[in-house]
Write a protein that holds these residues in place. Structure first.
Motif, PDB file in Angstrom:
ATOM      1  N   SER A 206       8.967  14.155 -29.672  1.00  0.00           N
ATOM      2  CA  SER A 206       9.384  13.042 -30.143  1.00  0.00           C
ATOM      3  C   SER A 206       8.853  11.391 -29.361  1.00  0.00           C
ATOM      4  N   ALA A 207       8.795  10.625 -29.843  1.00  0.00           N
ATOM      5  CA  ALA A 207       8.929   9.033 -29.424  1.00  0.00           C
ATOM      6  C   ALA A 207       9.425   9.348 -28.525  1.00  0.00           C
ATOM      7  N   ASP A 208       9.900   9.235 -27.823  1.00  0.00           N
ATOM      8  CA  ASP A 208      10.763   8.689 -26.210  1.00  0.00           C
ATOM      9  C   ASP A 208      10.294   9.958 -25.678  1.00  0.00           C
ATOM     10  N   GLU A 209       9.824  10.897 -26.193  1.00  0.00           N
ATOM     11  CA  GLU A 209       8.778  11.519 -24.428  1.00  0.00           C
ATOM     12  C   GLU A 209       7.242  11.150 -24.712  1.00  0.00           C
ATOM     13  N   VAL A 210       6.760  10.158 -25.654  1.00  0.00           N
ATOM     14  CA  VAL A 210       5.693   9.459 -25.094  1.00  0.00           C
ATOM     15  C   VAL A 210       5.944   8.102 -24.440  1.00  0.00           C
ATOM     16  N   PHE A 211       6.781   7.750 -24.762  1.00  0.00           N
ATOM     17  CA  PHE A 211       6.823   6.940 -23.534  1.00  0.00           C
ATOM     18  C   PHE A 211       7.435   6.706 -22.751  1.00  0.00           C
ATOM     19  N   ALA A 212       7.945   7.804 -22.261  1.00  0.00           N
ATOM     20  CA  ALA A 212       8.570   8.786 -20.717  1.00  0.00           C
ATOM     21  C   ALA A 212       6.938   9.479 -20.556  1.00  0.00           C
ATOM     22  N   LEU A 213       5.815   9.661 -20.829  1.00  0.00           N
ATOM     23  CA  LEU A 213       4.514   9.728 -20.529  1.00  0.00           C
ATOM     24  C   LEU A 213       3.946   8.743 -20.137  1.00  0.00           C
ATOM     25  N   ALA A 214       3.746   8.028 -20.679  1.00  0.00           N
ATOM     26  CA  ALA A 214       3.478   6.142 -20.847  1.00  0.00           C
ATOM     27  C   ALA A 214       3.957   5.466 -19.241  1.00  0.00           C
ATOM     28  N   ARG A 215       5.322   6.364 -19.321  1.00  0.00           N
ATOM     29  CA  ARG A 215       6.004   5.538 -17.626  1.00  0.00           C
ATOM     30  C   ARG A 215       4.982   6.438 -16.466  1.00  0.00           C
ATOM     31  N   LEU A 216       5.037   7.778 -16.971  1.00  0.00           N
ATOM     32  CA  LEU A 216       4.477   8.669 -15.595  1.00  0.00           C
ATOM     33  C   LEU A 216       3.088   8.404 -15.570  1.00  0.00           C
ATOM     34  N   LEU A 217       2.084   7.801 -16.870  1.00  0.00           N
ATOM     35  CA  LEU A 217       0.756   7.553 -16.082  1.00  0.00           C
ATOM     36  C   LEU A 217       0.591   6.328 -15.702  1.00  0.00           C
ATOM     37  N   GLN A 218       1.777   5.092 -15.789  1.00  0.00           N
ATOM     38  CA  GLN A 218       1.653   4.133 -14.706  1.00  0.00           C
ATOM     39  C   GLN A 218       2.436   4.121 -13.433  1.00  0.00           C
ATOM     40  N   ALA A 219       2.808   4.769 -12.991  1.00  0.00           N
ATOM     41  CA  ALA A 219       3.377   5.843 -11.787  1.00  0.00           C
ATOM     42  C   ALA A 219       2.662   5.200 -10.678  1.00  0.00           C
ATOM     43  N   THR A 220       1.997   3.876 -10.152  1.00  0.00           N
ATOM     44  CA  THR A 220       1.174   3.987  -9.575  1.00  0.00           C
ATOM     45  C   THR A 220       1.713   2.511  -7.844  1.00  0.00           C
ATOM     46  N   THR A 221       1.477   2.710  -7.036  1.00  0.00           N
ATOM     47  CA  THR A 221       2.887   1.743  -6.404  1.00  0.00           C
ATOM     48  C   THR A 221       1.858   1.161  -5.963  1.00  0.00           C
ATOM     49  N   PRO A 222       2.352  -0.276  -5.456  1.00  0.00           N
ATOM     50  CA  PRO A 222       1.955  -1.383  -5.529  1.00  0.00           C
ATOM     51  C   PRO A 222       0.983  -2.232  -4.338  1.00  0.00           C
ATOM     52  N   GLN A 223       0.423  -3.042  -3.828  1.00  0.00           N
ATOM     53  CA  GLN A 223      -0.339  -3.724  -2.446  1.00  0.00           C
ATOM     54  C   GLN A 223       0.587  -4.304  -2.153  1.00  0.00           C
ATOM     55  N   LEU A 224       1.841  -4.456  -1.619  1.00  0.00           N
ATOM     56  CA  LEU A 224       2.385  -5.099  -0.119  1.00  0.00           C
ATOM     57  C   LEU A 224       2.098  -6.472   0.594  1.00  0.00           C
ATOM     58  N   GLU A 225       1.922  -7.796   0.477  1.00  0.00           N
ATOM     59  CA  GLU A 225       1.479  -8.544   1.219  1.00  0.00           C
ATOM     60  C   GLU A 225       2.815  -8.596   2.459  1.00  0.00           C
ATOM     61  N   LEU A 226       1.778  -8.068   3.195  1.00  0.00           N
ATOM     62  CA  LEU A 226       2.955  -8.302   4.662  1.00  0.00           C
ATOM     63  C   LEU A 226       3.095  -9.177   5.272  1.00  0.00           C
ATOM     64  N   SER A 227       4.385  -9.810   6.259  1.00  0.00           N
ATOM     65  CA  SER A 227       4.453 -10.961   6.434  1.00  0.00           C
ATOM     66  C   SER A 227       4.389 -10.731   8.241  1.00  0.00           C
ATOM     67  N   THR A 228       4.362 -11.293   8.721  1.00  0.00           N
ATOM     68  CA  THR A 228       4.269 -11.363  10.765  1.00  0.00           C
ATOM     69  C   THR A 228       5.700 -12.017  10.573  1.00  0.00           C
ATOM     70  N   LEU A 229       6.864 -11.259  12.263  1.00  0.00           N
ATOM     71  CA  LEU A 229       7.752 -11.372  12.870  1.00  0.00           C
ATOM     72  C   LEU A 229       7.902 -11.842  13.670  1.00  0.00           C
ATOM     73  N   THR A 230       8.433 -13.017  14.001  1.00  0.00           N
ATOM     74  CA  THR A 230       8.919 -13.127  15.449  1.00  0.00           C
ATOM     75  C   THR A 230      10.291 -12.393  16.404  1.00  0.00           C
ATOM     76  N   VAL A 231       9.730 -11.848  16.582  1.00  0.00           N
ATOM     77  CA  VAL A 231      11.012 -11.523  17.407  1.00  0.00           C
ATOM     78  C   VAL A 231      11.889 -12.876  18.376  1.00  0.00           C
ATOM     79  N   GLU A 232      13.088 -12.924  17.819  1.00  0.00           N
ATOM     80  CA  GLU A 232      13.590 -14.088  18.996  1.00  0.00           C
ATOM     81  C   GLU A 232      15.616 -13.336  19.364  1.00  0.00           C
TER      82      GLU A 232
END
Length: 404
Positions: A206-232
């Motif tokens: 079905s067409a739904d399976e095509v879109f599910a496959l598209a999501r599978l192909l795009q299943a990458t993880t992002p590069q995160l911008e980490l921050s420096t935290l100061t202990v208080e």
């Protein structure tokens, strides 16, 4: 980059147009059909693969069957040298065919296909082969080295033959395409040997399976911008339940998972990859924090540590912000003395973490520095992540929400 070819030859007639429209809309890598006119009507954003009748995956047969008869070297050579573009005297682009799919089952047939590809002016030929024994496995390895695309249908459910082909074709310029029966198998095929097949050939229902496959192909993880935290501040808060997360992967020395008491900010909790004086290292584990804490997973989704269990998927995060998916093998909840660590970001935002009150529990600082939580002091710097989204059941939502 991973891709998928949508095989229209096995799509039910009533679903054909919907599947075709979905394949184009979802920008699938290619469409495979036996109808040259249909392929010629498609936009050039997809690879148009012509597979004449009889050139698809064969039904699984025992070794020695005659499934591969009738597709001899003479036929393969004639097709490679005189594909649609050559017969019409026009270029491949003019015919609307980008690739011609032909079956091969012998070395002579493979050599004929490869020779045809070396000849100028013809439509590039891809090979398709059924792997059911050692002979066809070795032939598929040779195809992966010689052809621009090698489509392989594995008769048996084991992925060992695929591993062998992937290893043999590591240095090849061509693309390996694996025939799959469903989306679950597609996900597995893409992960074999951490590299996976370059592409898959799939006949969606079905067409739904095509879109599910598209999501599978795009299943990458992002590069995160980490921050420096100061202990208080750091304070002992007494007995409570904490969660150890045991994953199915080895963590790198500068990796951990992001955990925080508030959905707006997280601290990078270190894995037990580094040596400890009283117990062996457990490089698959993170002593993560109290059960109420949030942890960050794929697709910007958070979960409470109390919800994490066998089969859950989390993000492993490195000190440089790189991420990857890790599967949880189990989560272990036990009552332990707890320690609250309060930090602030450069913008003044409060980021809090509650962990087991023990020297063996560690967090990461800038540069991947390993810090024992019981030795933290006011002014120490930790690595963390600041989220801009408020949360409802772990999903980002644009509403007012104040956490204290």
């Amino acid at each position: 980059m991973r891709f998928a070819w949508i095989d229209l030859r096995e799509v039910p007639g009533r679903q054909l147009q919907a599947v075709l429209d979905a394949a184009v809309h979802a920008r699938m890598g290619g469409v495979v059909a036996a109808d040259a006119e249909l392929l010629a009507s498609l936009p050039p954003t997809v690879t148009r693969v012509l597979a004449p009748e009889g050139q698809g995956p064969a039904d699984p047969k025992k070794p020695g069957d005659k499934a591969e008869k009738g597709t001899g070297a003479e036929e393969a050579k004639g097709t490679a040298d005189a594909g649609p573009s050559s017969r019409s005297g026009s270029s491949p682009a003019a015919t609307g065919i980008d690739v011609l799919l032909r079956r091969f089952g012998t070395e002579d047939e493979l050599d004929a296909l490869a020779a045809g590809n070396r000849a100028a002016g013809g439509t590039p030929a891809a090979g398709i082969i059924d792997v059911r024994d050692d002979r066809t496995l070795q032939l598929s390895c040779a195809g992966a080295m010689k052809l621009p695309y090698t489509v392989i249908h594995f008769a048996d459910p084991t992925k060992i033959p695929l591993e062998i082909v992937l290893a043999a074709a590591e240095s090849a310029d061509g693309k390996l395409v694996t025939v799959v029966d469903d989306l679950e198998e597609a996900a597995i095929v893409f992960d074999v040997l951490e590299r996976g097949s370059d592409g898959i050939l799939y006949a969606p229902r079905s067409a739904d399976e095509v879109f599910a496959l598209a999501r599978l192909l795009q299943a990458t993880t992002p590069q995160l911008e980490l921050s420096t935290l100061t202990v208080e501040s750091i304070r002992h808060v007494g007995l409570g339940d904490r969660v150890c997360v045991d994953t199915c992967s080895h963590f790198e020395e500068d990796e951990g998972i992001l955990v925080g008491s508030y959905s707006s900010g997280f601290v990078l909790c270190c894995s037990e990859t580094h040596p400890l004086p009283y117990m062996p290292t457990r490089p698959f584990r993170v002593n993560a924090g109290a059960l109420h804490s949030y942890t960050l997973g794929p697709e910007n989704r958070t979960n409470y540590l109390s919800e994490v269990g066998s089969g859950s998927v989390l993000l492993a995060v490195g000190a440089d912000g790189r991420t990857r998916r890790v599967v949880v093998g189990r989560a272990k909840l036990e009552s332990r003395p707890l320690l609250e660590i309060r930090t602030h970001a450069e913008d003044g935002r409060l980021v809090s973490l509650t962990v087991q009150d023990d020297w063996h529990v560690r967090v990461l600082g800038p540069g991947g520095k390993v810090l024992n939580v019981t030795e933290l002091r006011t002014g120490d710097e930790l690595l963390g992540y600041l989220a801009t989204d408020k949360r409802h059941v772990g999903l980002p939502i644009g509403e007012f929400c104040k956490e204290v």
